[in-house]
Design an enzyme around this catalytic site. Structure first.
Site, PDB file in Angstrom:
ATOM      1  N   GLN A  99     -23.275   3.023 -27.863  1.00 55.70           N
ATOM      2  CA  GLN A  99     -22.155   2.068 -27.890  1.00 55.70           C
ATOM      3  C   GLN A  99     -22.325   1.061 -26.761  1.00 55.70           C
ATOM      4  O   GLN A  99     -21.597   0.077 -26.699  1.00 55.70           O
ATOM      5  CB  GLN A  99     -20.823   2.807 -27.718  1.00 55.70           C
ATOM      6  CG  GLN A  99     -20.543   3.834 -28.798  1.00 55.70           C
ATOM      7  CD  GLN A  99     -19.305   4.653 -28.476  1.00 55.70           C
ATOM      8  OE1 GLN A  99     -18.190   4.309 -28.840  1.00 55.70           O
ATOM      9  NE2 GLN A  99     -19.498   5.746 -27.758  1.00 55.70           N
TER      10      GLN A  99
ATOM     11  N   ILE B 188     -23.773  -1.825 -24.285  1.00 56.50           N
ATOM     12  CA  ILE B 188     -24.408  -3.138 -24.483  1.00 56.50           C
ATOM     13  C   ILE B 188     -25.414  -3.425 -23.360  1.00 56.50           C
ATOM     14  O   ILE B 188     -26.021  -4.489 -23.326  1.00 56.50           O
ATOM     15  CB  ILE B 188     -23.343  -4.249 -24.574  1.00 56.50           C
ATOM     16  CG1 ILE B 188     -22.456  -4.313 -23.325  1.00 56.50           C
ATOM     17  CG2 ILE B 188     -22.482  -4.056 -25.823  1.00 56.50           C
ATOM     18  CD1 ILE B 188     -21.450  -5.477 -23.354  1.00 56.50           C
ATOM     19  N   ASP B 189     -25.610  -2.424 -22.457  1.00 53.09           N
ATOM     20  CA  ASP B 189     -26.622  -2.598 -21.416  1.00 53.09           C
ATOM     21  C   ASP B 189     -27.996  -2.216 -21.968  1.00 53.09           C
ATOM     22  O   ASP B 189     -28.102  -1.684 -23.063  1.00 53.09           O
ATOM     23  CB  ASP B 189     -26.261  -1.747 -20.173  1.00 53.09           C
ATOM     24  CG  ASP B 189     -26.275  -0.238 -20.439  1.00 53.09           C
ATOM     25  OD1 ASP B 189     -25.244   0.425 -20.217  1.00 53.09           O
ATOM     26  OD2 ASP B 189     -27.333   0.275 -20.886  1.00 53.09           O
TER      27      ASP B 189
ATOM     28  N   HIS C 126     -22.915  -1.559 -30.848  1.00 49.31           N
ATOM     29  CA  HIS C 126     -21.961  -2.576 -30.374  1.00 49.31           C
ATOM     30  C   HIS C 126     -22.664  -3.807 -29.833  1.00 49.31           C
ATOM     31  O   HIS C 126     -22.054  -4.627 -29.146  1.00 49.31           O
ATOM     32  CB  HIS C 126     -21.036  -1.978 -29.288  1.00 49.31           C
ATOM     33  CG  HIS C 126     -20.061  -0.989 -29.844  1.00 49.31           C
ATOM     34  ND1 HIS C 126     -19.304  -0.166 -29.042  1.00 49.31           N
ATOM     35  CD2 HIS C 126     -19.726  -0.675 -31.123  1.00 49.31           C
ATOM     36  CE1 HIS C 126     -18.534   0.598 -29.815  1.00 49.31           C
ATOM     37  NE2 HIS C 126     -18.785   0.322 -31.075  1.00 49.31           N
TER      38      HIS C 126
ATOM     39  N   CYS D 283     -26.114 -17.402 -32.330  1.00 49.00           N
ATOM     40  CA  CYS D 283     -25.681 -18.786 -32.568  1.00 49.00           C
ATOM     41  C   CYS D 283     -24.765 -18.827 -33.793  1.00 49.00           C
ATOM     42  O   CYS D 283     -25.153 -18.375 -34.881  1.00 49.00           O
ATOM     43  CB  CYS D 283     -26.916 -19.679 -32.831  1.00 49.00           C
ATOM     44  SG  CYS D 283     -26.461 -21.366 -33.326  1.00 49.00           S
TER      45      CYS D 283
ATOM     46  N   CYS E 232     -28.503 -23.668 -28.676  1.00 43.76           N
ATOM     47  CA  CYS E 232     -29.308 -22.707 -29.428  1.00 43.76           C
ATOM     48  C   CYS E 232     -30.767 -23.168 -29.431  1.00 43.76           C
ATOM     49  O   CYS E 232     -31.052 -24.333 -29.776  1.00 43.76           O
ATOM     50  CB  CYS E 232     -28.793 -22.633 -30.875  1.00 43.76           C
ATOM     51  SG  CYS E 232     -29.842 -21.632 -31.960  1.00 43.76           S
TER      52      CYS E 232
ATOM     53  N   ASN F 223     -20.275  15.579 -21.270  1.00 40.45           N
ATOM     54  CA  ASN F 223     -19.382  14.555 -20.730  1.00 40.45           C
ATOM     55  C   ASN F 223     -18.877  14.977 -19.358  1.00 40.45           C
ATOM     56  O   ASN F 223     -18.996  16.148 -18.973  1.00 40.45           O
ATOM     57  CB  ASN F 223     -18.205  14.333 -21.703  1.00 40.45           C
ATOM     58  CG  ASN F 223     -17.669  12.908 -21.646  1.00 40.45           C
ATOM     59  OD1 ASN F 223     -18.414  11.944 -21.785  1.00 40.45           O
ATOM     60  ND2 ASN F 223     -16.368  12.796 -21.382  1.00 40.45           N
TER      61      ASN F 223
ATOM     62  N   GLU G  81     -15.741  14.972 -18.567  1.00 37.08           N
ATOM     63  CA  GLU G  81     -14.553  15.794 -18.861  1.00 37.08           C
ATOM     64  C   GLU G  81     -14.319  15.810 -20.366  1.00 37.08           C
ATOM     65  O   GLU G  81     -14.923  14.996 -21.079  1.00 37.08           O
ATOM     66  CB  GLU G  81     -13.345  15.178 -18.146  1.00 37.08           C
ATOM     67  CG  GLU G  81     -13.034  13.773 -18.626  1.00 37.08           C
ATOM     68  CD  GLU G  81     -12.298  12.929 -17.600  1.00 37.08           C
ATOM     69  OE1 GLU G  81     -12.061  13.393 -16.481  1.00 37.08           O
ATOM     70  OE2 GLU G  81     -12.002  11.772 -17.945  1.00 37.08           O
TER      71      GLU G  81
ATOM     72  N   ALA H 248     -23.450  13.026 -16.127  1.00 40.28           N
ATOM     73  CA  ALA H 248     -24.546  12.932 -17.108  1.00 40.28           C
ATOM     74  C   ALA H 248     -25.900  13.174 -16.446  1.00 40.28           C
ATOM     75  O   ALA H 248     -26.783  13.810 -17.040  1.00 40.28           O
ATOM     76  CB  ALA H 248     -24.522  11.544 -17.760  1.00 40.28           C
TER      77      ALA H 248
HETATM   78  N1  APR Z   1     -21.185  11.317 -16.597  1.00 44.69           N
HETATM   79  C1  APR Z   1     -20.765  11.616 -17.855  1.00 44.69           C
HETATM   80  N2  APR Z   1     -19.631  11.114 -18.406  1.00 44.69           N
HETATM   81  C2  APR Z   1     -18.911  10.271 -17.637  1.00 44.69           C
HETATM   82  C3  APR Z   1     -19.283   9.908 -16.324  1.00 44.69           C
HETATM   83  C4  APR Z   1     -20.478  10.479 -15.808  1.00 44.69           C
HETATM   84  N3  APR Z   1     -20.921  10.205 -14.566  1.00 44.69           N
HETATM   85  N4  APR Z   1     -18.334   9.063 -15.820  1.00 44.69           N
HETATM   86  C5  APR Z   1     -17.413   8.899 -16.801  1.00 44.69           C
HETATM   87  N5  APR Z   1     -17.749   9.631 -17.881  1.00 44.69           N
HETATM   88  C6  APR Z   1     -17.039   9.746 -19.164  1.00 44.69           C
HETATM   89  C7  APR Z   1     -15.540   9.593 -19.063  1.00 44.69           C
HETATM   90  O1  APR Z   1     -14.942  10.856 -18.805  1.00 44.69           O
HETATM   91  C8  APR Z   1     -15.186   9.088 -20.472  1.00 44.69           C
HETATM   92  O2  APR Z   1     -14.982  10.179 -21.357  1.00 44.69           O
HETATM   93  O3  APR Z   1     -17.476   8.676 -19.981  1.00 44.69           O
HETATM   94  C9  APR Z   1     -16.444   8.336 -20.914  1.00 44.69           C
HETATM   95  C10 APR Z   1     -16.276   6.833 -20.901  1.00 44.69           C
HETATM   96  O4  APR Z   1     -15.319   6.515 -21.877  1.00 44.69           O
HETATM   97  P1  APR Z   1     -14.959   4.975 -22.117  1.00 44.69           P
HETATM   98  O5  APR Z   1     -14.738   4.297 -20.815  1.00 44.69           O
HETATM   99  O6  APR Z   1     -13.884   4.926 -23.163  1.00 44.69           O
HETATM  100  O7  APR Z   1     -16.301   4.336 -22.696  1.00 44.69           O
HETATM  101  P2  APR Z   1     -16.840   4.479 -24.188  1.00 44.69           P
HETATM  102  O8  APR Z   1     -16.458   5.795 -24.783  1.00 44.69           O
HETATM  103  O9  APR Z   1     -18.268   4.111 -24.169  1.00 44.69           O
HETATM  104  O10 APR Z   1     -16.017   3.323 -24.966  1.00 44.69           O
HETATM  105  C11 APR Z   1     -16.340   3.135 -26.329  1.00 44.69           C
HETATM  106  O11 APR Z   1     -14.915   1.182 -26.427  1.00 44.69           O
HETATM  107  O12 APR Z   1     -14.183  -0.568 -25.215  1.00 44.69           O
HETATM  108  C12 APR Z   1     -14.999  -0.223 -26.260  1.00 44.69           C
HETATM  109  O13 APR Z   1     -16.912  -1.310 -27.003  1.00 44.69           O
HETATM  110  C13 APR Z   1     -16.410  -0.577 -25.943  1.00 44.69           C
HETATM  111  O14 APR Z   1     -18.415   0.687 -26.385  1.00 44.69           O
HETATM  112  C14 APR Z   1     -17.108   0.770 -25.832  1.00 44.69           C
HETATM  113  C15 APR Z   1     -16.219   1.669 -26.661  1.00 44.69           C
END
Ligand code: APR
Length: 247
Positions: free
Chosen positions: A101, A103-104, A119, A127, A146, A213, A215, A231
């Site tokens: 998901q 974009i990096d 994403h 463009c 473009c 994750n 949490e 992670a």
């Molecule tokens: N290691 C593992 N997990 C982590 C860490 C870490 N160091 N730090 C944070 N997290 C977990 C958080 O607990 C959370 O569950 O990563 C998750 C990040 O969740 P979000 O911030 O919601 O990011 P993401 O799930 O990628 O969002 C999905 O939403 O806003 C849109 O397009 C955007 O791609 C994004 C999508």
């Protein structure tokens, strides 16, 4: 906190991995929904929808220009979790598809190749005049032109905004339905369709599902196996267990 270890896929089994912003947190990039996350600083409706871009393109360009510059900072590098997934792709005797998901470009820089940016990618442009996408490492503005059709002022970052269709969904669903292992890493499980991938994998009938994750995510109860921690610790540990079984 490690939950109990679950079953491993058959050697040569098909693996699908989903990653979210959490896998890039320890590389220095912000997540979205953590307390200090991006959506706590700026609202989605202002910078991450087609309507926001139509209403105030300069504000949207400024938002992505700041995140693009942040990503290109020399201090931002792939971490041990990105590297472990690239190693798994090379060493696993079966298909490994990484759906991110994010974009990096940290997965690419770590060496992952079988990769889908569902994403989009902040380092690419789109463009609106001719539909061409291209690498775009610089700031973007209403003066940007473009390279393919020379149109000025109709360039946007090639990312998927809320309300738009993520990329390559057919291919993702086909691979999920047929996989032996689905691993979800660093995502809150708050945004569909990615949050539904665990159900798609389970519907396929034979996938073991794992959440790695910091949490429990919103969908944590849907996973057969869960390991919690940063992670950079839990992903290498899990990859090591997978590869030890096929060594
Ligand atoms: N290691 C593992 N997990 C982590 C860490 C870490 N160091 N730090 C944070 N997290 C977990 C958080 O607990 C959370 O569950 O990563 C998750 C990040 O969740 P979000 O911030 O919601 O990011 P993401 O799930 O990628 O969002 C999905 O939403 O806003 C849109 O397009 C955007 O791609 C994004 C999508």
């Amino acid at each position: 906190m490690f939950q109990k270890d679950g079953p491993l896929p058959p050697p040569g089994g098909s693996i699908v991995i989903l990653t979210g912003a959490g896998i890039s947190k320890e590389s220095g990039l912000e997540t979205f929904r953590d307390a200090d996350g991006i959506w706590a600083q700026v609202s989605i409706e202002e910078v991450a929808t087609p309507e926001a871009f139509a209403r105030n393109p300069a504000k949207v360009h400024a938002f992505y220009n700041a995140r693009r510059r942040g990503l290109l900072d020399a201090a931002v590098q792939p971490n041990a979790a990105h590297r472990a997934l690239a190693h798994l792709e090379q060493a696993w005797p079966g298909q490994v598809l990484l759906v991110t998901q994010n974009i990096d470009d940290l997965h690419e820089r770590a060496g992952s190749r079988a990769l889908i940016h569902m994403h989009g990618e902040i380092l690419r442009s789109l463009c609106l005049a001719c539909g061409e996408t291209a690498p775009w490492p610089d700031d973007m503005s209403l003066e940007s032109a473009c390279a393919a059709c020379d149109t000025v002022g109709l360039m946007r970052v090639n990312v998927v905004w809320f309300g738009e269709m993520p990329f390559e969904m057919e291919r993702i669903y086909r691979t999920l339905a047929d996989c032996d292992l689905f691993v979800s890493i660093g995502t809150s499980g708050a945004v569909y369709p990615a949050a539904g991938f665990v159900q798609e994998a389970r519907l396929g009938g034979r996938a073991h599902t794992v959440e790695l994750n910091l949490e429990p995510s919103e969908g944590h109860s849907l996973f057969a196996e869960r390991h919690y921690g940063p992670a950079s610790e839990v992903v290498p540990a899990y990859v090591e267990r997978l590869l030890a079984a096929v060594a």
